[in-house]
Design an enzyme around this catalytic site. Sequence first.
Site, mmCIF file in Angstrom:
data_model
loop_
_atom_site.group_PDB
_atom_site.id
_atom_site.type_symbol
_atom_site.label_atom_id
_atom_site.label_comp_id
_atom_site.label_asym_id
_atom_site.label_seq_id
_atom_site.Cartn_x
_atom_site.Cartn_y
_atom_site.Cartn_z
ATOM 1 N N ILE A 1 0.842 -1.203 0.000
ATOM 2 C CA ILE A 1 0.000 0.000 0.000
ATOM 3 C C ILE A 1 0.872 1.245 0.000
ATOM 4 O O ILE A 1 1.759 1.394 0.849
ATOM 5 C CB ILE A 1 -0.926 0.015 1.235
ATOM 6 N N GLY B 1 8.998 3.874 2.266
ATOM 7 C CA GLY B 1 8.124 3.365 3.313
ATOM 8 C C GLY B 1 6.680 3.231 2.893
ATOM 9 O O GLY B 1 6.321 3.373 1.742
ATOM 10 N N SER B 2 5.811 2.956 3.804
ATOM 11 C CA SER B 2 4.370 2.852 3.708
ATOM 12 C C SER B 2 3.890 1.637 4.486
ATOM 13 O O SER B 2 4.245 1.493 5.653
ATOM 14 C CB SER B 2 3.841 2.835 2.280
ATOM 15 N N ARG B 3 3.167 0.708 3.831
ATOM 16 C CA ARG B 3 2.503 -0.327 4.613
ATOM 17 C C ARG B 3 2.309 -1.598 3.791
ATOM 18 O O ARG B 3 2.118 -1.555 2.575
ATOM 19 C CB ARG B 3 1.149 0.221 5.069
#
EC number: 4.1.1.65
Length: 215
Positions: free
Chosen positions: A153, A183-185
Site C-alpha cells: 500500500i 516506506g508505507s505499509r
Amino acid sequence: MIHKEGYKILISLFVLLTILTVVFAVWVPVVFPFVLVAAIVLFLLVLQFFRNPSRLIDSPDNEKVYAPADGKVVVIEETRENEFFNDQRIQVSIFMSPVNVHVNRNPIGGEVIYSEYHPGKYLVAWHPKSSTENERTTVVIDSGKHQVLFRQIAGAMAKRIKNYLKVGQQVEQGSEMGFISFGSRVDVYLPVDAEIEVSIGDKVQGNRTVLAKLP
C-alpha cells in the site's frame, strides 16, 4: 548492498547535489561548508532508504508466515477481505517508516495465483481506508495447502510501488517480491484459525520474524 530501485534516484541526486555544492563554492564560498555538510547528510539519508541486506530463511517452512517487510505491527484484527477471498480473515498490517528496509519479500512459497495493481489515493498509511482506497498491489500465493494474501500500500510519502510477481509464477518463501520507496505499509491476510505470533506495536523484520503459524 543497494537495491536496484535506488540506482537512478541516487545517481540523479548525486549529480544535483554536486552541481549545487559547486555553485555555492564558486559564488557563495562563505556558506559552502554548511551546504556541503547538508548535501552529504541528505545523500546518506536517501542512500539508507535503498539498502538491501541479504536475508535468507535457513529452513523454509510454509506452515509459518514470515514478515514480508520491516516495520511496526499496527493492525491485528479479524476483518472481511473482499477483493479475493470474500470471507473473514485475520489482517496483520506492518507500517514501514522511512528508516526501515523497504524491500518486500514473499511470506510463504508456492504459486502466485493472483496479482493485481490498483491505482488510488495517497492517504497516510495508518488511515483506516488506505487498504482499500490507496494505490496498492494485491498478491495471493498458494502453497498447495494454504493461501495467503498480502497487499503493498502506498502512503502520503511513498508513491513508488514495485511488484515483480506474475500469475502462474512459482516463488520461494523469503524471495524478493517488490519494493516500496520511502516506506508505507504491507497488509497480510491469514486464515481465521492461524496462530498469530506477534502483537500490536512489535517491530518485525522481513524473513526474520514469524507473523503466524498456519493450521
